[in-house]
Design a protein around this motif. Structure first.
Motif, PDB file in Angstrom:
ATOM      1  N   LYS A   1      20.789 -29.262  36.223  1.00  0.00           N
ATOM      2  CA  LYS A   1      21.843 -28.774  35.338  1.00  0.00           C
ATOM      3  C   LYS A   1      21.257 -27.635  34.515  1.00  0.00           C
ATOM      4  CE  LYS A   1      20.738 -32.361  31.996  1.00  0.00           C
ATOM      5  NZ  LYS A   1      21.152 -33.609  31.429  1.00  0.00           N
ATOM      6  N   SER A   2      22.137 -26.825  33.953  1.00  0.00           N
ATOM      7  CA  SER A   2      21.712 -25.684  33.162  1.00  0.00           C
ATOM      8  C   SER A   2      21.121 -26.151  31.836  1.00  0.00           C
ATOM      9  CB  SER A   2      22.913 -24.766  32.909  1.00  0.00           C
ATOM     10  OG  SER A   2      22.501 -23.602  32.259  1.00  0.00           O
ATOM     11  N   ASP A   3      20.010 -25.533  31.451  1.00  0.00           N
ATOM     12  CA  ASP A   3      19.330 -25.867  30.204  1.00  0.00           C
ATOM     13  C   ASP A   3      18.890 -24.563  29.556  1.00  0.00           C
ATOM     14  OD1 ASP A   3      18.179 -27.801  28.352  1.00  0.00           O
ATOM     15  OD2 ASP A   3      16.224 -27.199  29.119  1.00  0.00           O
ATOM     16  N   PHE A   4      19.087 -24.433  28.245  1.00  0.00           N
ATOM     17  CA  PHE A   4      18.695 -23.232  27.517  1.00  0.00           C
ATOM     18  C   PHE A   4      17.302 -23.455  26.961  1.00  0.00           C
ATOM     19  CE2 PHE A   4      18.868 -20.257  23.893  1.00  0.00           C
ATOM     20  CZ  PHE A   4      19.267 -19.128  24.577  1.00  0.00           C
ATOM     21  N   TRP A   5      16.375 -22.556  27.295  1.00  0.00           N
ATOM     22  CA  TRP A   5      14.974 -22.748  26.899  1.00  0.00           C
ATOM     23  C   TRP A   5      14.403 -21.429  26.391  1.00  0.00           C
ATOM     24  CZ3 TRP A   5      11.823 -26.591  25.898  1.00  0.00           C
ATOM     25  CH2 TRP A   5      10.460 -26.358  25.847  1.00  0.00           C
ATOM     26  N   HIS A   6      14.152 -21.332  25.107  1.00  0.00           N
ATOM     27  CA  HIS A   6      13.537 -20.149  24.487  1.00  0.00           C
ATOM     28  C   HIS A   6      14.193 -18.840  24.938  1.00  0.00           C
ATOM     29  CE1 HIS A   6      10.328 -22.317  22.450  1.00  0.00           C
ATOM     30  NE2 HIS A   6      10.203 -23.040  23.553  1.00  0.00           N
TER      31      HIS A   6
ATOM     32  N   LYS B   1      19.062 -11.809  42.151  1.00  0.00           N
ATOM     33  CA  LYS B   1      18.212 -12.128  41.011  1.00  0.00           C
ATOM     34  C   LYS B   1      18.708 -13.411  40.363  1.00  0.00           C
ATOM     35  CE  LYS B   1      20.535  -9.476  37.380  1.00  0.00           C
ATOM     36  NZ  LYS B   1      20.335  -8.469  36.359  1.00  0.00           N
ATOM     37  N   GLN B   2      17.934 -13.908  39.427  1.00  0.00           N
ATOM     38  CA  GLN B   2      18.323 -15.081  38.660  1.00  0.00           C
ATOM     39  C   GLN B   2      18.876 -14.587  37.341  1.00  0.00           C
ATOM     40  OE1 GLN B   2      17.199 -16.316  35.615  1.00  0.00           O
ATOM     41  NE2 GLN B   2      17.407 -18.495  35.720  1.00  0.00           N
ATOM     42  N   LYS B   3      20.041 -15.102  36.953  1.00  0.00           N
ATOM     43  CA  LYS B   3      20.658 -14.710  35.693  1.00  0.00           C
ATOM     44  C   LYS B   3      21.444 -15.900  35.161  1.00  0.00           C
ATOM     45  CE  LYS B   3      23.434 -11.051  33.677  1.00  0.00           C
ATOM     46  NZ  LYS B   3      24.143  -9.800  33.933  1.00  0.00           N
ATOM     47  N   LEU B   4      21.191 -16.268  33.926  1.00  0.00           N
ATOM     48  CA  LEU B   4      21.888 -17.373  33.272  1.00  0.00           C
ATOM     49  C   LEU B   4      21.748 -18.681  34.038  1.00  0.00           C
ATOM     50  CD1 LEU B   4      25.106 -15.505  32.137  1.00  0.00           C
ATOM     51  CD2 LEU B   4      23.085 -16.001  30.761  1.00  0.00           C
ATOM     52  N   GLY B   5      20.592 -18.886  34.640  1.00  0.00           N
ATOM     53  CA  GLY B   5      20.313 -20.142  35.316  1.00  0.00           C
ATOM     54  C   GLY B   5      20.911 -20.285  36.699  1.00  0.00           C
TER      55      GLY B   5
ATOM     56  N   TRP C   1      16.278 -18.360  27.489  1.00  0.00           N
ATOM     57  CA  TRP C   1      16.569 -18.269  28.925  1.00  0.00           C
ATOM     58  C   TRP C   1      17.371 -19.483  29.376  1.00  0.00           C
ATOM     59  CZ3 TRP C   1      15.283 -13.906  31.385  1.00  0.00           C
ATOM     60  CH2 TRP C   1      14.283 -13.114  30.818  1.00  0.00           C
ATOM     61  N   TYR C   2      18.312 -19.258  30.258  1.00  0.00           N
ATOM     62  CA  TYR C   2      19.001 -20.359  30.926  1.00  0.00           C
ATOM     63  C   TYR C   2      18.223 -20.692  32.190  1.00  0.00           C
ATOM     64  CZ  TYR C   2      23.143 -20.085  28.006  1.00  0.00           C
ATOM     65  OH  TYR C   2      24.011 -20.119  26.955  1.00  0.00           O
ATOM     66  N   LEU C   3      17.929 -21.958  32.371  1.00  0.00           N
ATOM     67  CA  LEU C   3      17.245 -22.449  33.561  1.00  0.00           C
ATOM     68  C   LEU C   3      18.064 -23.585  34.143  1.00  0.00           C
ATOM     69  CD1 LEU C   3      13.664 -22.722  32.034  1.00  0.00           C
ATOM     70  CD2 LEU C   3      14.554 -20.856  33.422  1.00  0.00           C
ATOM     71  N   THR C   4      17.999 -23.778  35.433  1.00  0.00           N
ATOM     72  CA  THR C   4      18.636 -24.924  36.048  1.00  0.00           C
ATOM     73  C   THR C   4      17.528 -25.883  36.449  1.00  0.00           C
ATOM     74  OG1 THR C   4      20.460 -23.562  36.827  1.00  0.00           O
ATOM     75  CG2 THR C   4      20.180 -25.707  37.880  1.00  0.00           C
ATOM     76  N   LEU C   5      17.494 -27.028  35.770  1.00  0.00           N
ATOM     77  CA  LEU C   5      16.418 -27.999  35.945  1.00  0.00           C
ATOM     78  C   LEU C   5      16.996 -29.404  36.046  1.00  0.00           C
ATOM     79  CD1 LEU C   5      14.052 -26.656  33.130  1.00  0.00           C
ATOM     80  CD2 LEU C   5      13.832 -26.220  35.581  1.00  0.00           C
ATOM     81  N   CYS C   6      16.250 -30.297  36.714  1.00  0.00           N
ATOM     82  CA  CYS C   6      16.624 -31.715  36.745  1.00  0.00           C
ATOM     83  C   CYS C   6      16.136 -32.357  35.441  1.00  0.00           C
ATOM     84  CB  CYS C   6      16.011 -32.411  37.954  1.00  0.00           C
ATOM     85  SG  CYS C   6      14.218 -32.513  37.920  1.00  0.00           S
TER      86      CYS C   6
END
Length: 67
Positions: A42-47, A2-6, A49-54
């Motif tokens: 890189k990890s980004d905090f969004w509402h 699963k996805q957790k913390l990006g 949730w941690y996401l890994t985005l460019c």
């Protein structure tokens, strides 16, 4: 899996050495690969949730053009 913390998170009962090494490689790659376009991210905090985005996908998300 699963996805957790990006990043990817694997749960493997009775882990095997070779599988564990491959899983660790995948987890490390997931922490620096954009979830949307597969560029370097890189990890980004969004509402909440941690996401890994460019950088480009972070900008699109903040501009509202990436859902």
């Amino acid at each position: 899996v699963k996805q957790k913390l990006g990043m990817l998170c694997f749960y493997i009962p009775n882990g095997f050495d070779e599988i564990g090494k491959r899983v660790n490689q995948a987890v490390e790659l997931s922490m620096k690969t954009c979830e949307v376009c597969s560029s370097e991210g890189k990890s980004d905090f969004w509402h909440g949730w941690y996401l890994t985005l460019c950088d480009a996908c972070i900008k699109k998300r903040r501009d509202g053009t990436l859902k």
